[in-house]
Design a protein around this motif. Structure first.
Motif, mmCIF file in Angstrom:
data_model
loop_
_atom_site.group_PDB
_atom_site.id
_atom_site.type_symbol
_atom_site.label_atom_id
_atom_site.label_comp_id
_atom_site.label_asym_id
_atom_site.label_seq_id
_atom_site.Cartn_x
_atom_site.Cartn_y
_atom_site.Cartn_z
ATOM 1 N N GLU A 101 0.773 -1.508 -0.224
ATOM 2 C CA GLU A 101 0.198 0.005 -0.599
ATOM 3 C C GLU A 101 0.828 0.974 0.254
ATOM 4 O O GLU A 101 0.077 2.882 -0.666
ATOM 5 N N GLN A 102 1.706 1.697 0.745
ATOM 6 C CA GLN A 102 3.274 2.324 0.753
ATOM 7 C C GLN A 102 3.510 1.951 -0.440
ATOM 8 O O GLN A 102 3.756 3.961 -0.757
ATOM 9 N N LEU A 103 3.615 1.651 -1.278
ATOM 10 C CA LEU A 103 5.127 1.394 -2.750
ATOM 11 C C LEU A 103 3.106 2.544 -3.257
ATOM 12 O O LEU A 103 3.747 3.062 -4.332
ATOM 13 N N ILE A 104 2.331 1.533 -3.443
ATOM 14 C CA ILE A 104 1.133 1.753 -4.310
ATOM 15 C C ILE A 104 0.653 3.768 -4.352
ATOM 16 O O ILE A 104 0.579 4.057 -5.432
ATOM 17 N N ALA A 105 1.355 3.969 -2.950
ATOM 18 C CA ALA A 105 0.794 5.619 -2.918
ATOM 19 C C ALA A 105 2.217 6.619 -3.365
ATOM 20 O O ALA A 105 1.913 7.361 -4.177
ATOM 21 N N HIS A 106 3.340 5.870 -3.553
ATOM 22 C CA HIS A 106 4.256 6.347 -3.655
ATOM 23 C C HIS A 106 4.213 6.888 -5.025
ATOM 24 O O HIS A 106 4.427 7.974 -5.685
ATOM 25 N N ARG A 107 3.752 5.432 -6.101
ATOM 26 C CA ARG A 107 3.673 5.015 -7.358
ATOM 27 C C ARG A 107 2.487 6.094 -7.997
ATOM 28 O O ARG A 107 2.712 6.869 -8.939
ATOM 29 N N ALA A 140 1.927 8.728 -6.118
ATOM 30 C CA ALA A 140 2.283 9.804 -5.961
ATOM 31 C C ALA A 140 3.380 10.651 -7.417
ATOM 32 O O ALA A 140 3.664 11.344 -7.436
ATOM 33 N N GLY A 141 3.292 10.095 -7.944
ATOM 34 C CA GLY A 141 4.332 9.657 -9.430
ATOM 35 C C GLY A 141 6.041 9.490 -9.181
ATOM 36 O O GLY A 141 6.812 9.652 -10.516
ATOM 37 N N GLN A 142 5.923 8.432 -8.163
ATOM 38 C CA GLN A 142 7.286 7.818 -8.177
ATOM 39 C C GLN A 142 7.681 6.609 -9.608
ATOM 40 O O GLN A 142 6.867 5.975 -9.613
ATOM 41 N N PRO A 143 8.888 6.838 -9.614
ATOM 42 C CA PRO A 143 8.796 5.300 -11.130
ATOM 43 C C PRO A 143 8.417 3.895 -10.252
ATOM 44 O O PRO A 143 9.801 3.605 -10.665
ATOM 45 N N LEU A 144 7.679 3.175 -9.847
ATOM 46 C CA LEU A 144 7.867 2.379 -9.472
ATOM 47 C C LEU A 144 6.855 1.363 -9.988
ATOM 48 O O LEU A 144 5.364 1.817 -10.027
ATOM 49 N N ARG A 145 6.592 0.529 -10.132
ATOM 50 C CA ARG A 145 5.605 -0.476 -10.638
ATOM 51 C C ARG A 145 6.417 -1.528 -9.876
ATOM 52 O O ARG A 145 7.321 -2.818 -10.119
#
Length: 220
Positions: A97-103, A105-110
């Motif tokens: 859930e934290q990673l999804i929130a960062h994603r 918010a525009g972070q380059p995460l998949r």
């Protein structure tokens, strides 16, 4: 950065010894015997054929009963509908859930998954757990007829989603699967305790992506 999750024992509790104790205690009266029977059941072609979609559950159970002299009924009770009973591991769900929130918010995460899981169980967890729909994609062994640590299943995920190996980190509880991922060119984390995953993963993430490890729901 691409983060690729195994599911069993990383995102969902997978405890073969406990399954055997709950359903086959008469045939494995001690914890050591239950662990040994769990290995005999799940670390064999009888099971892996079901896992990768080349054998039905009924066929797998018939083979298990013949090979291990076990009654079919408790095996059916243990294994039918097991996908519906797999419980999420809270610490990993929180981290995702934290990673999804960062994603978002525009972070380059998949976020992806790569799991040895029979198709019936895969469909069950997709139906039951909404967080499965929030991944950017994934591969189940039961759908592609390959199993970790075979190189081909890593290739399927990488080609399907065009993953850059240098920007991909893989998380799995199996040392063999982790080594196969590294041989494929990915970074990899051997997950032995989900509670420490946030700190293990942090070093691979963009500097601006931070993971909390103080959530009161944390549990291994």
């Amino acid at each position: 950065m691409n983060v690729v999750f195994d599911l069993g024992a990383v995102l969902f509790a997978w405890e073969p010894t406990r399954l055997v104790q709950a359903h086959l205690s008469q045939h494995a009266p001690t914890e050591a015997a239950a662990a040994a029977l769990g290995r005999a059941l799940f670390h064999h072609d009888d099971w892996t054929g079901f896992d990768c979609g080349t054998r039905t559950l009924d066929d797998a159970i018939a083979r298990m009963t013949a090979r291990l002299s076990l009654p079919a009924e408790p095996l059916h009770t243990m294994l039918e509908g097991l996908g519906e009973r797999l419980e999420p591991i809270g610490v990993t769900v929180d981290m995702i859930e934290q990673l999804i929130a960062h994603r978002e918010a525009g972070q380059p995460l998949r976020l992806y998954y790569l799991s040895n899981m029979p198709a019936p169980y895969a469909r069950a967890i997709e139906r039951k757990h909404t967080f499965m729909q929030r991944f950017d994609g994934g591969v189940f062994s039961g759908d592609v007829k390959f199993l970790k640590p075979e190189r081909e299943i890593y290739e399927v995920l990488a080609m399907r989603y065009r993953l850059d190996p240098a920007q991909t980190v893989f998380i799995d509880d199996s040392a063999a699967n982790v080594e196969a991922a590294r041989a494929f060119g990915w970074h990899a984390i051997h997950c032995t305790a989900p509670a420490v995953l946030p700190s293990q993963l942090q070093r691979y993430l963009p500097v601006s992506t931070t993971l909390s490890v103080s959530n009161p729901r944390l549990r291994a």
